[in-house]
Design an enzyme around this catalytic site. Structure first.
Site, mmCIF file in Angstrom:
data_model
loop_
_atom_site.group_PDB
_atom_site.id
_atom_site.type_symbol
_atom_site.label_atom_id
_atom_site.label_comp_id
_atom_site.label_asym_id
_atom_site.label_seq_id
_atom_site.Cartn_x
_atom_site.Cartn_y
_atom_site.Cartn_z
ATOM 1 N N ASP A 163 0.860 -1.173 0.000
ATOM 2 C CA ASP A 163 0.000 0.000 0.000
ATOM 3 C C ASP A 163 0.901 1.229 0.000
ATOM 4 O O ASP A 163 2.129 1.108 -0.171
ATOM 5 C CB ASP A 163 -0.972 -0.033 1.191
ATOM 6 C CG ASP A 163 -0.299 0.183 2.546
ATOM 7 O OD1 ASP A 163 0.946 0.325 2.615
ATOM 8 O OD2 ASP A 163 -1.021 0.193 3.557
ATOM 9 N N HIS A 164 0.322 2.400 0.184
ATOM 10 C CA HIS A 164 1.102 3.644 0.157
ATOM 11 C C HIS A 164 2.164 3.690 1.253
ATOM 12 O O HIS A 164 3.241 4.237 1.048
ATOM 13 C CB HIS A 164 0.169 4.856 0.272
ATOM 14 C CG HIS A 164 -0.656 4.850 1.523
ATOM 15 N ND1 HIS A 164 -1.762 4.020 1.676
ATOM 16 C CD2 HIS A 164 -0.534 5.523 2.686
ATOM 17 C CE1 HIS A 164 -2.286 4.213 2.875
ATOM 18 N NE2 HIS A 164 -1.560 5.115 3.515
ATOM 19 N N CYS A 208 3.285 -2.910 4.088
ATOM 20 C CA CYS A 208 2.415 -1.797 4.445
ATOM 21 C C CYS A 208 3.162 -0.993 5.511
ATOM 22 O O CYS A 208 4.358 -1.207 5.712
ATOM 23 C CB CYS A 208 1.035 -2.276 4.917
ATOM 24 S SG CYS A 208 0.993 -3.164 6.486
ATOM 25 N N GLY A 209 2.496 -0.103 6.193
ATOM 26 C CA GLY A 209 3.182 0.723 7.181
ATOM 27 C C GLY A 209 3.862 -0.083 8.271
ATOM 28 O O GLY A 209 5.008 0.163 8.617
ATOM 29 N N THR A 210 3.153 -1.065 8.822
ATOM 30 C CA THR A 210 3.713 -1.901 9.892
ATOM 31 C C THR A 210 4.018 -3.326 9.444
ATOM 32 O O THR A 210 4.731 -4.047 10.132
ATOM 33 C CB THR A 210 2.742 -2.009 11.085
ATOM 34 O OG1 THR A 210 1.548 -2.669 10.636
ATOM 35 C CG2 THR A 210 2.416 -0.643 11.664
ATOM 36 N N GLY A 211 3.428 -3.759 8.345
ATOM 37 C CA GLY A 211 3.524 -5.146 7.906
ATOM 38 C C GLY A 211 2.436 -6.013 8.506
ATOM 39 O O GLY A 211 2.179 -7.120 8.029
ATOM 40 N N ILE A 212 1.779 -5.522 9.516
ATOM 41 C CA ILE A 212 0.793 -6.326 10.244
ATOM 42 C C ILE A 212 -0.513 -6.461 9.469
ATOM 43 O O ILE A 212 -0.996 -7.573 9.239
ATOM 44 C CB ILE A 212 0.548 -5.751 11.653
ATOM 45 C CG1 ILE A 212 1.847 -5.785 12.470
ATOM 46 C CG2 ILE A 212 -0.564 -6.512 12.363
ATOM 47 C CD1 ILE A 212 1.799 -4.983 13.753
ATOM 48 N N GLY A 213 -1.097 -5.344 9.084
ATOM 49 C CA GLY A 213 -2.390 -5.400 8.398
ATOM 50 C C GLY A 213 -2.335 -6.201 7.111
ATOM 51 O O GLY A 213 -3.212 -7.029 6.831
ATOM 52 N N HIS A 256 11.216 -23.170 9.757
ATOM 53 C CA HIS A 256 10.235 -23.849 10.593
ATOM 54 C C HIS A 256 8.811 -23.753 10.087
ATOM 55 O O HIS A 256 8.012 -24.664 10.333
ATOM 56 C CB HIS A 256 10.278 -23.297 12.014
ATOM 57 C CG HIS A 256 11.594 -23.501 12.687
ATOM 58 N ND1 HIS A 256 11.808 -23.150 13.997
ATOM 59 C CD2 HIS A 256 12.775 -24.017 12.244
ATOM 60 C CE1 HIS A 256 13.061 -23.442 14.342
ATOM 61 N NE2 HIS A 256 13.662 -23.957 13.287
ATOM 62 N N ARG A 258 10.237 -32.518 11.519
ATOM 63 C CA ARG A 258 9.236 -32.307 12.563
ATOM 64 C C ARG A 258 8.366 -31.091 12.296
ATOM 65 O O ARG A 258 7.249 -30.997 12.805
ATOM 66 C CB ARG A 258 9.911 -32.193 13.924
ATOM 67 C CG ARG A 258 10.666 -30.899 14.154
ATOM 68 C CD ARG A 258 11.358 -30.921 15.529
ATOM 69 N NE ARG A 258 11.739 -29.617 15.980
ATOM 70 C CZ ARG A 258 12.860 -28.978 15.639
ATOM 71 N NH1 ARG A 258 13.721 -29.551 14.811
ATOM 72 N NH2 ARG A 258 13.134 -27.791 16.129
ATOM 73 N N HIS A 259 8.866 -30.161 11.477
ATOM 74 C CA HIS A 259 8.100 -28.953 11.175
ATOM 75 C C HIS A 259 6.969 -29.221 10.192
ATOM 76 O O HIS A 259 5.968 -28.512 10.196
ATOM 77 C CB HIS A 259 9.023 -27.866 10.633
ATOM 78 C CG HIS A 259 10.159 -27.543 11.555
ATOM 79 N ND1 HIS A 259 9.978 -26.950 12.787
ATOM 80 C CD2 HIS A 259 11.488 -27.755 11.433
ATOM 81 C CE1 HIS A 259 11.148 -26.803 13.387
ATOM 82 N NE2 HIS A 259 12.085 -27.293 12.589
#
Length: 148
Positions: free
Chosen positions: A8-9, A65-70, A98, A132-133
């Protein structure tokens, strides 16, 4: 390796830097946008990148994005996506080893340009360990089948 990019912007500047970096390294890329600083909505870019990765059109994706979270939350709504928001090198390596992450999310307002390029390089170079992963990845796929 083919890599899909989107932002995004809030992630545009970092996306352009990463795109230039990866093009110089010879990766095949597709930029799904945005190409403007005008305010826009991260799900509009998370969706086409996520769909392209899940369909196998691209090996991996990078979203910003700004935080990467959204943008990572939006990407993870697509079954088959394992998107990780990363802001350090250890996590970049671990999420590939992992979690077999297929999309990397970064925060354009959180991670500086030098660190972002280092994270991208580590994430691209690191292989999934399997073993195992794999059973954990299979359990994630089972959750998707149950709820999607």
């Amino acid at each position: 390796m083919k890599i899909a990019l989107g932002s995004d912007h809030g992630g545009l500047e970092l996306k352009e830097l990463i795109k230039d970096h990866l093009e110089k390294k010879g990766f095949e890329l597709k930029d799904f946008g945005t190409d403007s600083q005008d305010s826009c909505d991260y799900p509009d870019f998370a969706l086409p990148v996520s769909e392209a990765v899940v369909k196998g059109e691209f090996d991996r994706g990078i979203l910003i994005c700004g935080t990467g979270i959204g943008i990572s939350i939006a990407a993870n709504k697509v079954p088959g996506v394992r998107c990780a928001t990363v802001s350090d090198c250890f996590s970049a390596k671990a999420t590939r080893q992992h979690n077999d992450s297929n999309i990397l999310a970064l925060g354009g307002r959180v991670v500086g340009p030098g660190l972002a390029l280092e994270i991208v390089d580590i994430w691209i170079a690191t292989a999934f360990e399997g073993g195992r992963h794999q059973k954990r990845i299979d359990k994630i796929a089972d959750l998707e089948k149950k709820y999607c």
